[in-house]
Design an enzyme around this catalytic site. Sequence first.
Site, PDB file in Angstrom:
ATOM      1  N   GLU A 146       0.903  -1.145   0.009  1.00 38.19           N
ATOM      2  CA  GLU A 146      -0.017  -0.037   0.113  1.00 38.19           C
ATOM      3  C   GLU A 146       0.873   1.252  -0.023  1.00 38.19           C
ATOM      4  O   GLU A 146       0.412   2.367   0.682  1.00 38.19           O
ATOM      5  CB  GLU A 146      -1.053  -0.144   1.155  1.00 38.19           C
ATOM      6  CG  GLU A 146      -1.970  -1.392   1.177  1.00 38.19           C
ATOM      7  CD  GLU A 146      -2.785  -1.396   2.446  1.00 38.19           C
ATOM      8  OE1 GLU A 146      -2.730  -0.442   3.186  1.00 38.19           O
ATOM      9  OE2 GLU A 146      -3.568  -2.213   2.218  1.00 38.19           O
TER      10      GLU A 146
ATOM     11  N   ASN B  30       2.232  -4.820  -3.218  1.00 39.10           N
ATOM     12  CA  ASN B  30       0.973  -5.381  -3.224  1.00 39.10           C
ATOM     13  C   ASN B  30       0.002  -4.132  -2.573  1.00 39.10           C
ATOM     14  O   ASN B  30       0.582  -3.272  -1.934  1.00 39.10           O
ATOM     15  CB  ASN B  30       1.106  -6.278  -1.679  1.00 39.10           C
ATOM     16  CG  ASN B  30      -0.103  -7.099  -1.482  1.00 39.10           C
ATOM     17  OD1 ASN B  30      -0.758  -7.740  -2.394  1.00 39.10           O
ATOM     18  ND2 ASN B  30      -0.759  -7.073  -0.112  1.00 39.10           N
TER      19      ASN B  30
ATOM     20  N   HIS C 187     -10.009  -7.029  -1.980  1.00 42.87           N
ATOM     21  CA  HIS C 187     -11.149  -6.469  -1.067  1.00 42.87           C
ATOM     22  C   HIS C 187     -12.409  -5.937  -1.563  1.00 42.87           C
ATOM     23  O   HIS C 187     -12.041  -4.662  -1.913  1.00 42.87           O
ATOM     24  CB  HIS C 187     -10.581  -6.019   0.280  1.00 42.87           C
ATOM     25  CG  HIS C 187      -9.338  -6.780   0.927  1.00 42.87           C
ATOM     26  ND1 HIS C 187      -9.478  -7.755   1.664  1.00 42.87           N
ATOM     27  CD2 HIS C 187      -8.201  -6.146   0.905  1.00 42.87           C
ATOM     28  CE1 HIS C 187      -8.372  -7.858   2.185  1.00 42.87           C
ATOM     29  NE2 HIS C 187      -7.518  -7.088   1.608  1.00 42.87           N
TER      30      HIS C 187
ATOM     31  N   GLU D 264      -5.583 -11.409  -1.162  1.00 42.77           N
ATOM     32  CA  GLU D 264      -6.338 -11.039  -0.156  1.00 42.77           C
ATOM     33  C   GLU D 264      -7.759 -11.211  -0.336  1.00 42.77           C
ATOM     34  O   GLU D 264      -8.618 -10.184   0.297  1.00 42.77           O
ATOM     35  CB  GLU D 264      -5.700  -9.604   0.369  1.00 42.77           C
ATOM     36  CG  GLU D 264      -4.401  -9.717   0.990  1.00 42.77           C
ATOM     37  CD  GLU D 264      -4.240  -8.239   1.588  1.00 42.77           C
ATOM     38  OE1 GLU D 264      -4.804  -7.572   2.016  1.00 42.77           O
ATOM     39  OE2 GLU D 264      -2.974  -7.808   1.466  1.00 42.77           O
TER      40      GLU D 264
ATOM     41  N   ASP E 113     -11.431 -11.189  -0.604  1.00 45.38           N
ATOM     42  CA  ASP E 113     -12.798 -11.427   0.227  1.00 45.38           C
ATOM     43  C   ASP E 113     -13.844 -10.702  -0.222  1.00 45.38           C
ATOM     44  O   ASP E 113     -13.600  -9.587  -0.899  1.00 45.38           O
ATOM     45  CB  ASP E 113     -12.705 -11.318   1.645  1.00 45.38           C
ATOM     46  CG  ASP E 113     -11.843 -10.143   2.098  1.00 45.38           C
ATOM     47  OD1 ASP E 113     -11.737  -9.130   1.419  1.00 45.38           O
ATOM     48  OD2 ASP E 113     -11.462  -9.965   3.257  1.00 45.38           O
TER      49      ASP E 113
HETATM   50  C1  XIL Z   1      -5.388  -6.625   8.371  1.00 45.03           C
HETATM   51  C2  XIL Z   1      -5.409  -7.848   9.324  1.00 45.03           C
HETATM   52  O1  XIL Z   1      -6.346  -8.706   8.725  1.00 45.03           O
HETATM   53  C3  XIL Z   1      -6.081  -7.327  10.812  1.00 45.03           C
HETATM   54  O2  XIL Z   1      -6.472  -8.489  11.651  1.00 45.03           O
HETATM   55  C4  XIL Z   1      -5.201  -6.183  11.333  1.00 45.03           C
HETATM   56  O3  XIL Z   1      -5.950  -5.632  12.418  1.00 45.03           O
HETATM   57  C5  XIL Z   1      -5.277  -5.155  10.196  1.00 45.03           C
HETATM   58  O4  XIL Z   1      -4.514  -5.648   8.939  1.00 45.03           O
HETATM   59  N1  XIL Z   1      -4.544  -5.107   3.687  1.00 45.03           N
HETATM   60  C6  XIL Z   1      -3.409  -5.602   4.209  1.00 45.03           C
HETATM   61  C7  XIL Z   1      -3.469  -6.638   5.257  1.00 45.03           C
HETATM   62  O5  XIL Z   1      -2.371  -5.511   3.542  1.00 45.03           O
HETATM   63  O6  XIL Z   1      -2.238  -6.477   5.908  1.00 45.03           O
HETATM   64  C8  XIL Z   1      -4.565  -6.158   6.084  1.00 45.03           C
HETATM   65  O7  XIL Z   1      -4.656  -7.058   7.384  1.00 45.03           O
HETATM   66  C9  XIL Z   1      -5.816  -6.084   5.553  1.00 45.03           C
HETATM   67  C10 XIL Z   1      -5.777  -4.949   4.503  1.00 45.03           C
END
Ligand code: XIL
Length: 331
Positions: A136, A179, A215, A245, A247
């Site tokens: 990010e 990422n 996401h 990631e 979802d």
């Molecule tokens: C999230 C975790 O899942 C949580 O448990 C934590 O509180 C915050 O981070 N993008 C990312 C991940 O790259 O590292 C994040 O993970 C979710 C969003």
Amino acid sequence: MKNEDINIKKLAESKGILIGAEIDPTLLEKEEKYADTLKQHFNCTVAGNHMKFKYLEPEKDKFTFDIVDRMINFAQKNQMKIRGHTLCWHHESQLPDWILKKELTAKELEKILVNHIQKVVSHFKGKVFAWDVINEGINHQGDGLRKSNPWIKAIGEEVFDIAFHTAHQADPDCILFYNDYEIETINQKSDFLLELLRKLLKRGVPIHGIGFQYHYPLEKAPSSGEVLKNMKRFEDLGLQIHITELDIWLKMPYENSKLIEQANAYKEAFKAAINCKSCKAVLTWGFTDKYSWIPHFTKGAYGDPLIFDKNYLPKPAYYAICEVLNTIPKH
Ligand code: XIL
């Protein structure tokens, strides 16, 4: 085929694509069903938090690797590959106080980052096959670098050179990723990233892959066509692609029909992945709705974003993915 005979991992393996899930390594040791489901259905995994800066280096130059080492033993015993996440991220919940609460100069910050990357990547050398080196690094609007990342704020774009070169020296065989979120389709942010990566690659920065976090709330989930068109732009730069990631969140409360719509959104993600030669892995962020970051992140507005329900039963999304894996040949 009966539902019990369908296995997402076997289908993914037959297509030469990794299927992975994010985990909380502490749950592997606490909940048998959690560990069993993971090893039965996935051949790749990543720690949700325990490989972030605050967890691995809670105090300056004092590293805590134990819990992740045990997670890696479990993964290796069960023939699962491990992604590393992440070496450089801005989020204050994942940075230790010794960095957040101190005024540090650019030189000091650089030294801290280089030391962290050297020690961490060397420790996991040969065990972690892909690292999210920078996570990010672009701002939310997608028109510039993220100034809330302390390293980017102090050092600027050169952080990319420093971080990727250091990681590459520490483990030359590891695939190094950038990422980010909301870069799955063609938009201002993915345009900005494309130009940035083009520039970095041209000057020899060892970036090998791009991670699409993916996401989305169900109503915003993209189509496979939109994702594929964008994936191709990054493939053309010679990069490997992982969906890192995934979802798909449901607005709470919801009716059962939403599970079918959710399954369709998952299908779209996998269709894009299967139709892109350079896409080699898809990981969901968690695997059971029992443990997902989404209810907390959306303050209860959304939930149940994963492919297993709270009792570890496969949801329609699981079977929808299997159908895609079964019917579409991998490009
Ligand atoms: C999230 C975790 O899942 C949580 O448990 C934590 O509180 C915050 O981070 N993008 C990312 C991940 O790259 O590292 C994040 O993970 C979710 C969003």
